[in-house]
Design a protein around this motif. Sequence first.
Motif, PDB file in Angstrom:
ATOM      1  N   LEU A 104      13.352 -41.938  -9.209  1.00 28.95           N
ATOM      2  CA  LEU A 104      12.466 -41.080  -9.997  1.00 28.95           C
ATOM      3  C   LEU A 104      11.981 -39.872  -9.201  1.00 28.95           C
ATOM      4  O   LEU A 104      11.928 -38.745  -9.730  1.00 28.95           O
ATOM      5  CB  LEU A 104      11.262 -41.891 -10.491  1.00 28.95           C
ATOM      6  N   THR A 105      11.625 -40.078  -7.926  1.00 29.73           N
ATOM      7  CA  THR A 105      11.141 -38.949  -7.128  1.00 29.73           C
ATOM      8  C   THR A 105      12.258 -37.951  -6.848  1.00 29.73           C
ATOM      9  O   THR A 105      11.992 -36.748  -6.710  1.00 29.73           O
ATOM     10  CB  THR A 105      10.513 -39.418  -5.812  1.00 29.73           C
ATOM     11  N   ARG A 106      13.493 -38.426  -6.770  1.00 38.60           N
ATOM     12  CA  ARG A 106      14.609 -37.492  -6.596  1.00 38.60           C
ATOM     13  C   ARG A 106      14.778 -36.619  -7.842  1.00 38.60           C
ATOM     14  O   ARG A 106      15.113 -35.438  -7.733  1.00 38.60           O
ATOM     15  CB  ARG A 106      15.907 -38.233  -6.291  1.00 38.60           C
ATOM     16  N   VAL A 107      14.578 -37.195  -9.002  1.00 33.41           N
ATOM     17  CA  VAL A 107      14.632 -36.394 -10.229  1.00 33.41           C
ATOM     18  C   VAL A 107      13.584 -35.289 -10.173  1.00 33.41           C
ATOM     19  O   VAL A 107      13.865 -34.126 -10.501  1.00 33.41           O
ATOM     20  CB  VAL A 107      14.418 -37.283 -11.477  1.00 33.41           C
ATOM     21  N   VAL A 108      12.385 -35.650  -9.727  1.00 34.70           N
ATOM     22  CA  VAL A 108      11.301 -34.658  -9.645  1.00 34.70           C
ATOM     23  C   VAL A 108      11.608 -33.605  -8.594  1.00 34.70           C
ATOM     24  O   VAL A 108      11.504 -32.397  -8.852  1.00 34.70           O
ATOM     25  CB  VAL A 108       9.960 -35.357  -9.330  1.00 34.70           C
ATOM     26  N   SER A 109      11.989 -34.035  -7.394  1.00 32.60           N
ATOM     27  CA  SER A 109      12.211 -33.077  -6.298  1.00 32.60           C
ATOM     28  C   SER A 109      13.412 -32.163  -6.581  1.00 32.60           C
ATOM     29  O   SER A 109      13.366 -30.960  -6.287  1.00 32.60           O
ATOM     30  CB  SER A 109      12.404 -33.811  -4.972  1.00 32.60           C
ATOM     31  N   ILE A 110      14.473 -32.724  -7.154  1.00 37.33           N
ATOM     32  CA  ILE A 110      15.644 -31.897  -7.486  1.00 37.33           C
ATOM     33  C   ILE A 110      15.302 -30.906  -8.590  1.00 37.33           C
ATOM     34  O   ILE A 110      15.775 -29.762  -8.578  1.00 37.33           O
ATOM     35  CB  ILE A 110      16.826 -32.797  -7.909  1.00 37.33           C
ATOM     36  N   SER A 111      14.456 -31.342  -9.534  1.00 36.73           N
ATOM     37  CA  SER A 111      14.044 -30.441 -10.625  1.00 36.73           C
ATOM     38  C   SER A 111      13.215 -29.277 -10.107  1.00 36.73           C
ATOM     39  O   SER A 111      13.326 -28.147 -10.602  1.00 36.73           O
ATOM     40  CB  SER A 111      13.240 -31.221 -11.674  1.00 36.73           C
ATOM     41  N   LEU A 112      12.379 -29.549  -9.106  1.00 33.38           N
ATOM     42  CA  LEU A 112      11.493 -28.505  -8.581  1.00 33.38           C
ATOM     43  C   LEU A 112      12.214 -27.554  -7.637  1.00 33.38           C
ATOM     44  O   LEU A 112      11.892 -26.364  -7.587  1.00 33.38           O
ATOM     45  CB  LEU A 112      10.311 -29.156  -7.861  1.00 33.38           C
ATOM     46  N   TRP A 113      13.168 -28.076  -6.858  1.00 36.23           N
ATOM     47  CA  TRP A 113      13.892 -27.274  -5.878  1.00 36.23           C
ATOM     48  C   TRP A 113      15.258 -26.894  -6.452  1.00 36.23           C
ATOM     49  O   TRP A 113      16.169 -27.726  -6.474  1.00 36.23           O
ATOM     50  CB  TRP A 113      14.071 -28.049  -4.569  1.00 36.23           C
ATOM     51  N   HIS A 114      15.393 -25.668  -6.900  1.00 36.54           N
ATOM     52  CA  HIS A 114      16.654 -25.197  -7.475  1.00 36.54           C
ATOM     53  C   HIS A 114      17.557 -24.717  -6.336  1.00 36.54           C
ATOM     54  O   HIS A 114      17.433 -23.596  -5.843  1.00 36.54           O
ATOM     55  CB  HIS A 114      16.404 -24.055  -8.460  1.00 36.54           C
ATOM     56  N   LEU A 115      18.459 -25.572  -5.908  1.00 33.19           N
ATOM     57  CA  LEU A 115      19.328 -25.252  -4.786  1.00 33.19           C
ATOM     58  C   LEU A 115      20.791 -25.288  -5.191  1.00 33.19           C
ATOM     59  O   LEU A 115      21.210 -26.141  -5.971  1.00 33.19           O
ATOM     60  CB  LEU A 115      19.100 -26.240  -3.628  1.00 33.19           C
ATOM     61  N   ASP A 116      21.553 -24.361  -4.645  1.00 31.08           N
ATOM     62  CA  ASP A 116      23.006 -24.425  -4.715  1.00 31.08           C
ATOM     63  C   ASP A 116      23.512 -25.082  -3.439  1.00 31.08           C
ATOM     64  O   ASP A 116      22.856 -25.023  -2.390  1.00 31.08           O
ATOM     65  CB  ASP A 116      23.604 -23.024  -4.866  1.00 31.08           C
ATOM     66  N   PRO A 117      24.680 -25.703  -3.486  1.00 27.94           N
ATOM     67  CA  PRO A 117      25.168 -26.454  -2.321  1.00 27.94           C
ATOM     68  C   PRO A 117      25.588 -25.549  -1.176  1.00 27.94           C
ATOM     69  O   PRO A 117      25.837 -24.347  -1.369  1.00 27.94           O
ATOM     70  CB  PRO A 117      26.363 -27.225  -2.886  1.00 27.94           C
ATOM     71  N   PRO A 118      25.711 -26.102   0.030  1.00 31.38           N
ATOM     72  CA  PRO A 118      26.241 -25.337   1.169  1.00 31.38           C
ATOM     73  C   PRO A 118      27.626 -24.785   0.833  1.00 31.38           C
ATOM     74  O   PRO A 118      28.405 -25.407   0.098  1.00 31.38           O
ATOM     75  CB  PRO A 118      26.311 -26.387   2.283  1.00 31.38           C
TER      76      PRO A 118
END
Length: 210
Positions: A104-118
Motif C-alpha cells: 500500500l505504501t508503494r502505491v502511495v509513494s509511486i503515485s506521489l513521485w512521478h519518475l521515469d526510469p534510468p
Amino acid sequence: MIFDEREQVLWADAWSNTSFKIKFFGGLSLVAVTLSLYPLFFDYIEQRNGKVLNDFFLQKLPAKNVSTPVFTIIWSMGALTLYQVISNPRIAINTIWCFLLIALTRVVSISLWHLDPPTELIPLIDPLSNTFYGGKFITKDLFYSGHTATQFLMFLCLEKRIDKILALISTVMIGILVLIQHVHYTLDVLTAPLFAYLCFKASQWLLKQF
C-alpha cells in the motif's frame, strides 16, 4: 502483537485464538485485493510522464542483465520464509500485515513521485513475478524499491539468527543487483529498508490494537 515474542506458538494454539483468525484471514484478503488491483495501477503509472533523476552513482555503474541471480535470490529467500511461515504463526501474521503495508505504501509513494526510469534500464525477466504486474515488465514503479524492501521485510519478520543473516545478505545483494540492472535509482534502494522498517513497526502496532 497477538503472541509474545518469547513464547513458542503452534498453529493449534493460533487457530484457537479468535483474534488471530480474524487478523490472519483479514490480512490475507486485503493482500489478495491489493495484488489484484496492482495491474490496473501499474498500467496507469506507465502512461504518465515523469522525471529522470540525475543519479551520479548510477551513471558510473555499467548496466548489466543480472535477472537470473536476482530471482534466484528472491525465490530462494521466499521459499525459506514460506517454510518458516508454515512453521510459526507469529511469523506468518507479521509477514502478511507487513507485506500488505509495503504494497500500500508503494502505491502511495509511486503515485506521489512521478519518475521515469534510468536511461540504461534493462528489463528484469521473471514470468512468475510479472503476473502481478499484468504480464509485462513495469518500468515506473520506482520509489521505493519493492524488491529490496521485501528482502528486508524477511529480515525483520524471520526469527532465527541464521535466517536473519541470510535475509540481511540478500537485502544487500538485491539492492546492488537492481542498481547494476538499472531498474532503480540509488535513492529507491537506500530508502527501501527504512520504509520496510516503518511498515513492520506499523503492522505490529495494528496487530496490538485490534
